[in-house]
Design a protein around this motif. Structure first.
Motif, PDB file in Angstrom:
ATOM      1  N   GLY A   6     -38.503 -28.200 -14.322  1.00 25.37           N
ATOM      2  CA  GLY A   6     -37.714 -27.008 -14.753  1.00 25.37           C
ATOM      3  C   GLY A   6     -37.893 -26.091 -13.400  1.00 25.37           C
ATOM      4  O   GLY A   6     -36.868 -25.381 -13.052  1.00 25.37           O
ATOM      5  N   CYS A  61     -34.779 -24.819 -11.138  1.00 24.37           N
ATOM      6  CA  CYS A  61     -34.421 -23.568 -10.990  1.00 24.37           C
ATOM      7  C   CYS A  61     -34.513 -23.136  -9.495  1.00 24.37           C
ATOM      8  O   CYS A  61     -33.627 -22.625  -9.193  1.00 24.37           O
ATOM      9  CB  CYS A  61     -35.585 -22.891 -11.750  1.00 24.37           C
ATOM     10  SG  CYS A  61     -35.566 -21.187 -11.198  1.00 24.37           S
ATOM     11  N   ASN A 112     -40.555 -22.031 -20.810  1.00 25.13           N
ATOM     12  CA  ASN A 112     -41.845 -22.783 -20.401  1.00 25.13           C
ATOM     13  C   ASN A 112     -42.766 -22.465 -21.166  1.00 25.13           C
ATOM     14  O   ASN A 112     -43.641 -23.139 -21.554  1.00 25.13           O
ATOM     15  CB  ASN A 112     -41.992 -23.029 -19.012  1.00 25.13           C
ATOM     16  CG  ASN A 112     -40.956 -23.818 -18.181  1.00 25.13           C
ATOM     17  OD1 ASN A 112     -40.300 -24.698 -18.549  1.00 25.13           O
ATOM     18  ND2 ASN A 112     -40.865 -23.467 -16.918  1.00 25.13           N
ATOM     19  N   VAL A 155     -42.103 -31.025 -17.850  1.00 24.71           N
ATOM     20  CA  VAL A 155     -41.125 -30.016 -18.060  1.00 24.71           C
ATOM     21  C   VAL A 155     -41.127 -28.887 -17.063  1.00 24.71           C
ATOM     22  O   VAL A 155     -40.291 -28.171 -16.665  1.00 24.71           O
ATOM     23  CB  VAL A 155     -41.038 -29.572 -19.452  1.00 24.71           C
ATOM     24  CG1 VAL A 155     -40.086 -28.368 -19.952  1.00 24.71           C
ATOM     25  CG2 VAL A 155     -40.537 -30.659 -20.343  1.00 24.71           C
ATOM     26  N   GLY A 194     -32.806 -33.299 -18.058  1.00 25.13           N
ATOM     27  CA  GLY A 194     -32.705 -31.951 -17.702  1.00 25.13           C
ATOM     28  C   GLY A 194     -32.743 -32.004 -16.119  1.00 25.13           C
ATOM     29  O   GLY A 194     -31.812 -31.253 -15.593  1.00 25.13           O
ATOM     30  N   THR A 238     -36.540 -19.994 -16.994  1.00 20.47           N
ATOM     31  CA  THR A 238     -37.705 -20.720 -16.482  1.00 20.47           C
ATOM     32  C   THR A 238     -38.988 -20.277 -17.132  1.00 20.47           C
ATOM     33  O   THR A 238     -39.751 -20.990 -17.536  1.00 20.47           O
ATOM     34  CB  THR A 238     -37.853 -20.822 -15.060  1.00 20.47           C
ATOM     35  OG1 THR A 238     -37.643 -19.569 -14.397  1.00 20.47           O
ATOM     36  CG2 THR A 238     -36.837 -21.779 -14.112  1.00 20.47           C
ATOM     37  N   MET A 284     -29.389 -26.293 -19.241  1.00 17.81           N
ATOM     38  CA  MET A 284     -30.932 -26.511 -18.793  1.00 17.81           C
ATOM     39  C   MET A 284     -31.546 -25.886 -19.961  1.00 17.81           C
ATOM     40  O   MET A 284     -32.830 -26.219 -20.196  1.00 17.81           O
ATOM     41  CB  MET A 284     -31.110 -25.722 -17.416  1.00 17.81           C
ATOM     42  CG  MET A 284     -30.750 -26.399 -16.415  1.00 17.81           C
ATOM     43  SD  MET A 284     -30.450 -25.367 -14.795  1.00 17.81           S
ATOM     44  CE  MET A 284     -32.238 -24.871 -14.571  1.00 17.81           C
ATOM     45  N   THR A 293     -35.028 -27.724 -22.267  1.00 18.57           N
ATOM     46  CA  THR A 293     -36.507 -27.370 -22.528  1.00 18.57           C
ATOM     47  C   THR A 293     -36.487 -27.291 -24.332  1.00 18.57           C
ATOM     48  O   THR A 293     -37.449 -27.641 -24.819  1.00 18.57           O
ATOM     49  CB  THR A 293     -36.809 -26.117 -22.025  1.00 18.57           C
ATOM     50  OG1 THR A 293     -35.997 -25.888 -20.727  1.00 18.57           O
ATOM     51  CG2 THR A 293     -38.089 -25.812 -22.040  1.00 18.57           C
TER      52      THR A 293
END
Lengths: 105, 87, 95, 179
Positions: free
Chosen positions: A81, A85, A47, A77, B70, A43, B37, B41
């Motif tokens: 994300g 997570c 990112n 995103v 995703g 994560t 995942m 990204t």
């Protein structure tokens, strides 16, 4: 020094930083010992890498609307994300998966 | 200055390939899902970079699709397939 | 430089395709399949057909992947006597 | 706190929410289509349908965001998420891999679902912390990469920032020393 030169070199530097964070995220995914620590790598590093790539692309973008769209994509995103997570960590914790600790091994 | 973009695309591609190792190794299904995942990204980044290289603006819409997919895959993994990873 | 990218892309796609077909564990195959869809989408971009790429990403990786994950969840619930290959590595936590 | 106790909402309030959400969805549409004027024929009706549906399904706004708090939060978030990425990259790339992970329990002071969701997602992106699950009794379980003493104090600081984002006040911190 025209704006094109500055934007070109600046974006190249940002791409290098972004690529570094993507690399670090993948290395973390491979090296870290358990699901939770790997989630950390995934994560945060990825990112952030995407953020640098997006900023570099924004320097080269042809119009303001494209810049805003790039940052909208980054925002989406980040939010998806972080939520994914949390979902994975929550499910792993709920199924009784204990985190790896330094003392146990 | 497209060389920088091309090198970036190659580097992201290489790091993504590195993540496939995690699918091979496991050990749990969750770890495998994590690399899916990761590709979400990285796929967004790769698509945006390719959009800049080729100059096809529609690829930015595809990056949006990647971003949303995703989330979709992780949610369906957690909600529907949890605990089935030993099969 | 893009030739390097293409070689890397093709090699990875073949690796994943072989991997997704030659696994004894279904879950591994499903994850490989999802990732195969994502890489295939990027291959379609390189073949300069973004519309096919978008269809591949949305249908090939997204919807089919979600359906397969769902199916694998149903298989678990219906208690099919399926030969589950045990992982050679240690660290299976919820055993 | 922006929690409204009334479940019924006046007609005027509904219209106001409808207009606001139409504008927001329309702005997102313009961004996604990169301001293509031809697409507005589809986008404007879609934004109105979306806003009408959202007002029908979720009439209460989840949480009113406090604007100066939001600006401060954005700055804090950017700096901290950069530090978070740097931290995790350093741990991943150093040969010794300095990790000392643990799960800590953090007593929440923040109330309301919306702010808590924002808090959980923010924690996941900040250095060394990852929200694992909500336990009963207002406790959030947080997985930390490096179990040092000041983890709970750091989390309290994050919570204050999120409270600032929503313009809320928190009860004063009481450290039980149960880390």
């Amino acid at each position: 020094m025209t704006w094109e030169t500055i934007a070109g070199w600046g974006s190249t530097a940002l791409f290098a930083v972004g690529a570094f964070f993507f690399f670090a995220g993948s290395v973390g995914l491979v090296r870290f010992p358990d699901v939770y620590t790997r989630l950390h790598a995934l994560t945060k590093a990825d990112n952030l890498g995407l953020g640098f790539v997006v900023t570099g692309l924004a320097l080269r973008a042809e119009s303001w609307i494209v810049v805003l769209k790039l940052y909208l994509i980054w925002l989406i995103v980040i939010v998806t994300g972080a939520t994914a997570c949390y979902l994975v960590a929550n499910a792993a914790r709920g199924s009784g998966l204990e985190p790896w600790t330094r003392e146990r091994r | 200055m497209t060389l920088a973009l091309e090198v970036l695309a190659v580097v992201i591609m290489a790091t993504v390939s590195l993540g496939i190792y995690r699918i091979e190794r496991g050990p749990t299904g969750t770890d495998r899902m994590l690399s899916a995942m990761l590709f979400g990204t990285s796929g967004v980044a790769l698509t945006l970079v390719l959009a800049e290289i080729t100059g096809i603006g529609a690829l930015r819409d595809m990056a949006l699709v990647f971003a949303l997919l995703g989330a979709l895959t992780s949610v369906s993994f957690v909600k529907r397939a949890w605990g089935a990873e030993d099969r | 430089m893009m030739i390097v990218f293409d070689i890397l892309l093709v090699a990875t796609i073949i690796w994943i395709a072989v991997g997704s077909l030659s696994q004894r564990q279904m879950f591994k195959s499903v994850v490989m399949f999802v990732i195969f869809g994502l890489f295939m989408a990027i291959a379609w971009i390189r073949l300069s057909s973004p519309d096919v790429a978008m269809a591949e990403a949305a249908i090939g990786a997204g919807v089919t992947g979600a359906l397969m994950l769902d199916a694998i969840g149903h298989l678990r619930r219906s208690e099919t006597p399926y030969a589950s290959a045990a992982e050679p590595e240690g660290g299976e936590p919820d055993a | 706190m922006s929690q409204q106790t009334a479940t019924t909402i006046s007609r005027r309030e509904r219209i106001r929410l409808f207009v606001l959400r139409t504008l927001a969805l329309g702005a997102i549409w313009v961004l996604i289509t990169e301001a293509d004027p031809g697409s507005l024929a589809v986008g404007v009706p879609l934004a109105m349908i979306g806003a009408a549906l959202s007002v029908a399904l979720q009439p209460r706004s989840l949480s009113a965001v406090h604007l100066p708090g939001a600006v401060r939060f954005a700055g804090f978030f950017l700096v901290q998420s950069f530090l978070g990425g740097l931290d995790v990259a350093r741990r991943a790339l150093s040969p010794a891999m300095p990790l000392d992970p643990a799960c800590v329990r953090y007593p929440l002071r923040l109330a309301g679902d919306g702010p808590r969701v924002v808090l959980a997602n923010t924690i996941s992106l900040l250095p060394g912390t990852l929200s694992a699950r909500f336990l009963g009794g207002d406790t959030l379980e947080v997985h930390v990469l490096d179990n040092h003493e000041s983890v709970l104090a750091d989390l309290a600081q994050v919570e204050e920032r999120v409270a600032g984002l929503f313009g809320a006040n928190l009860p004063p911190l009481q450290m039980g020393g149960d880390s």
